[in-house]
Scaffold this motif. Structure first.
Motif, PDB file in Angstrom:
ATOM      1  N   VAL A  35     -12.878   6.729  -6.514  1.00  0.00           N
ATOM      2  CA  VAL A  35     -12.811   6.218  -5.142  1.00  0.00           C
ATOM      3  C   VAL A  35     -11.702   5.181  -5.014  1.00  0.00           C
ATOM      4  O   VAL A  35     -10.928   5.180  -4.045  1.00  0.00           O
ATOM      5  CB  VAL A  35     -14.170   5.615  -4.723  1.00  0.00           C
ATOM      6  CG1 VAL A  35     -14.040   4.832  -3.415  1.00  0.00           C
ATOM      7  CG2 VAL A  35     -15.210   6.705  -4.568  1.00  0.00           C
ATOM      8  N   LEU A  36     -11.607   4.294  -5.995  1.00  0.00           N
ATOM      9  CA  LEU A  36     -10.579   3.254  -5.963  1.00  0.00           C
ATOM     10  C   LEU A  36      -9.173   3.859  -6.086  1.00  0.00           C
ATOM     11  O   LEU A  36      -8.241   3.446  -5.388  1.00  0.00           O
ATOM     12  CB  LEU A  36     -10.819   2.252  -7.088  1.00  0.00           C
ATOM     13  CG  LEU A  36     -12.154   1.494  -7.033  1.00  0.00           C
ATOM     14  CD1 LEU A  36     -12.315   0.609  -8.260  1.00  0.00           C
ATOM     15  CD2 LEU A  36     -12.251   0.658  -5.761  1.00  0.00           C
ATOM     16  N   GLN A  37      -9.039   4.833  -6.961  1.00  0.00           N
ATOM     17  CA  GLN A  37      -7.742   5.487  -7.133  1.00  0.00           C
ATOM     18  C   GLN A  37      -7.338   6.239  -5.868  1.00  0.00           C
ATOM     19  O   GLN A  37      -6.170   6.222  -5.471  1.00  0.00           O
ATOM     20  CB  GLN A  37      -7.794   6.440  -8.327  1.00  0.00           C
ATOM     21  CG  GLN A  37      -7.885   5.726  -9.664  1.00  0.00           C
ATOM     22  CD  GLN A  37      -8.071   6.685 -10.828  1.00  0.00           C
ATOM     23  OE1 GLN A  37      -8.370   7.863 -10.640  1.00  0.00           O
ATOM     24  NE2 GLN A  37      -7.902   6.183 -12.045  1.00  0.00           N
ATOM     25  N   ARG A  38      -8.317   6.887  -5.226  1.00  0.00           N
ATOM     26  CA  ARG A  38      -8.033   7.613  -3.983  1.00  0.00           C
ATOM     27  C   ARG A  38      -7.570   6.650  -2.890  1.00  0.00           C
ATOM     28  O   ARG A  38      -6.679   6.970  -2.103  1.00  0.00           O
ATOM     29  CB  ARG A  38      -9.282   8.359  -3.523  1.00  0.00           C
ATOM     30  CG  ARG A  38      -9.082   9.227  -2.281  1.00  0.00           C
ATOM     31  CD  ARG A  38     -10.402   9.777  -1.794  1.00  0.00           C
ATOM     32  NE  ARG A  38     -11.294   8.713  -1.367  1.00  0.00           N
ATOM     33  CZ  ARG A  38     -12.572   8.894  -1.033  1.00  0.00           C
ATOM     34  NH1 ARG A  38     -13.108  10.089  -1.116  1.00  0.00           N
ATOM     35  NH2 ARG A  38     -13.314   7.868  -0.643  1.00  0.00           N
ATOM     36  N   ALA A  39      -8.178   5.457  -2.849  1.00  0.00           N
ATOM     37  CA  ALA A  39      -7.795   4.466  -1.843  1.00  0.00           C
ATOM     38  C   ALA A  39      -6.336   4.053  -2.018  1.00  0.00           C
ATOM     39  O   ALA A  39      -5.600   3.918  -1.027  1.00  0.00           O
ATOM     40  CB  ALA A  39      -8.710   3.251  -1.937  1.00  0.00           C
ATOM     41  N   LEU A  40      -5.918   3.848  -3.253  1.00  0.00           N
ATOM     42  CA  LEU A  40      -4.515   3.492  -3.491  1.00  0.00           C
ATOM     43  C   LEU A  40      -3.590   4.669  -3.222  1.00  0.00           C
ATOM     44  O   LEU A  40      -2.474   4.495  -2.712  1.00  0.00           O
ATOM     45  CB  LEU A  40      -4.328   2.999  -4.927  1.00  0.00           C
ATOM     46  CG  LEU A  40      -4.843   1.600  -5.254  1.00  0.00           C
ATOM     47  CD1 LEU A  40      -4.350   1.165  -6.631  1.00  0.00           C
ATOM     48  CD2 LEU A  40      -4.413   0.580  -4.212  1.00  0.00           C
ATOM     49  N   ASP A  41      -4.058   5.862  -3.545  1.00  0.00           N
ATOM     50  CA  ASP A  41      -3.249   7.049  -3.295  1.00  0.00           C
ATOM     51  C   ASP A  41      -2.998   7.216  -1.789  1.00  0.00           C
ATOM     52  O   ASP A  41      -1.922   7.633  -1.374  1.00  0.00           O
ATOM     53  CB  ASP A  41      -3.956   8.289  -3.858  1.00  0.00           C
ATOM     54  CG  ASP A  41      -3.092   9.532  -3.757  1.00  0.00           C
ATOM     55  OD1 ASP A  41      -1.964   9.521  -4.278  1.00  0.00           O
ATOM     56  OD2 ASP A  41      -3.540  10.522  -3.129  1.00  0.00           O
ATOM     57  N   ASP A  42      -3.997   6.862  -0.984  1.00  0.00           N
ATOM     58  CA  ASP A  42      -3.859   6.958   0.471  1.00  0.00           C
ATOM     59  C   ASP A  42      -2.691   6.131   0.985  1.00  0.00           C
ATOM     60  O   ASP A  42      -2.052   6.501   1.980  1.00  0.00           O
ATOM     61  CB  ASP A  42      -5.139   6.483   1.165  1.00  0.00           C
ATOM     62  CG  ASP A  42      -6.238   7.528   1.151  1.00  0.00           C
ATOM     63  OD1 ASP A  42      -5.944   8.714   0.913  1.00  0.00           O
ATOM     64  OD2 ASP A  42      -7.404   7.147   1.379  1.00  0.00           O
ATOM     65  N   VAL A  43      -2.433   4.999   0.351  1.00  0.00           N
ATOM     66  CA  VAL A  43      -1.370   4.101   0.821  1.00  0.00           C
ATOM     67  C   VAL A  43      -0.143   4.144  -0.090  1.00  0.00           C
ATOM     68  O   VAL A  43       0.681   3.233  -0.094  1.00  0.00           O
ATOM     69  CB  VAL A  43      -1.894   2.653   0.963  1.00  0.00           C
ATOM     70  CG1 VAL A  43      -2.963   2.586   2.032  1.00  0.00           C
ATOM     71  CG2 VAL A  43      -2.433   2.120  -0.366  1.00  0.00           C
ATOM     72  N   ALA A  44      -0.050   5.220  -0.880  1.00  0.00           N
ATOM     73  CA  ALA A  44       1.124   5.477  -1.726  1.00  0.00           C
ATOM     74  C   ALA A  44       1.384   4.369  -2.734  1.00  0.00           C
ATOM     75  O   ALA A  44       2.527   3.942  -2.934  1.00  0.00           O
ATOM     76  CB  ALA A  44       2.354   5.719  -0.851  1.00  0.00           C
TER      77      ALA A  44
END
Length: 274
Positions: free
Chosen positions: A141-150
């Motif tokens: 979940v945390l990695q996906r959140a950062l991936d969302d904002v590049a």
């Protein structure tokens, strides 16, 4: 009346303010019960629909900040009501408003300043998830959140204090989006940013809104900032919504003098917005 028309007529808007008024006592008038008041929000009625991208513009002192507090359930208006999907939004504890905070997230002006510098990026993103009852956030979940904002996942273990201004800005946005809200409210999201970062954040909001079919209300004193992101623009002046029109119509034929003044303050307006 056909079924689709009936559904449209009976389905409430995602967010709605009905005849909202708010006034504050003027300084120095609390004497012998002769208190005088200033009306900051004057009988505002407003509907925001699911997936809609709306800009709210107005000069300083127009009432935008007070309207935001009421819309976020942080302040009770003197009269009128706020609702989300037909359910009343009344200032209350975090637990009582958990349903609303899950649906509507807020990105404040200078969001990077809301991050605790001694916390890691992972802790910062996980914080609202914990407060809203999601338990411990998984690494995915945390990695996906950062991936969302590049941003790279390698930043998760970095302290916020070590981030650049642009990185901190994106982490603050990732924190709001980690909950997958249906609607995002952003206050002056690009104010004070240099031009390259301003363009990056504008493109990021556009991408995320499309990717997750997320509604947005972007609040700014700069009409060009919301014109780049929103199809509908509201103009606020002296506590009232004086214009509520599609972007192209408002920019090409502004009806209110205050709208014309806001447009005149822009050095140039790209043709693609009109």
């Amino acid at each position: 009346m056909c079924a689709s028309t009936l559904h449209a007529a009976t389905t409430p808007p995602f967010l709605a303010l009905r005849q909202v008024t708010q006034q504050y006592p003027l300084p120095g008038t609390r004497f012998w019960h002769a208190t005088r008041y200033q009306c900051v929000i004057n009988n505002v009625t407003l509907s925001l629909n699911k997936g809609e991208h709306v800009g709210l513009v107005g000069a300083s002192g127009a009432g935008k900040s007070t309207l935001l507090k009421i819309l976020l359930g942080l302040e009770t208006p003197d009269s009128g009501s706020v609702s989300c999907q037909g359910r009343a939004v009344v200032p209350a504890s975090t637990a009582a408003l958990r349903w609303y905070r899950q649906l509507v997230q807020y990105v404040p002006q200078d969001p990077a300043s809301t991050l605790a510098p001694n916390k890691t990026v992972a802790q910062s993103i996980a914080e609202p998830l914990h407060f809203l009852g999601h338990g411990a956030a998984s690494m995915s979940v945390l990695q996906r959140a950062l991936d969302d904002v590049a941003l790279p996942a390698s930043l998760l273990h970095r302290r916020v204090a070590t981030l650049s201004g642009g990185q901190a800005q994106r982490v603050a946005i990732a924190r709001a989006l980690a909950l997958r809200p249906a609607f995002l409210i952003a206050d002056e999201p690009v104010s004070g940013l240099d031009l390259p970062l301003r363009e990056q954040i504008t493109a990021l909001f556009t991408q995320l809104a499309q990717q997750y079919d997320m509604g947005m209300l972007l609040v700014s004193h700069d009409i060009s900032a919301v014109a780049a992101l929103c199809q509908r623009v509201l103009v606020m002046h002296e506590g009232q919504i004086v214009e509520d029109r599609p972007r192209s119509a408002l920019l090409s034929t502004p009806a209110h003098p205050h709208t014309r003044a806001l447009l005149a303050a822009i050095p140039t307006l790209p043709d693609c917005y009109c």
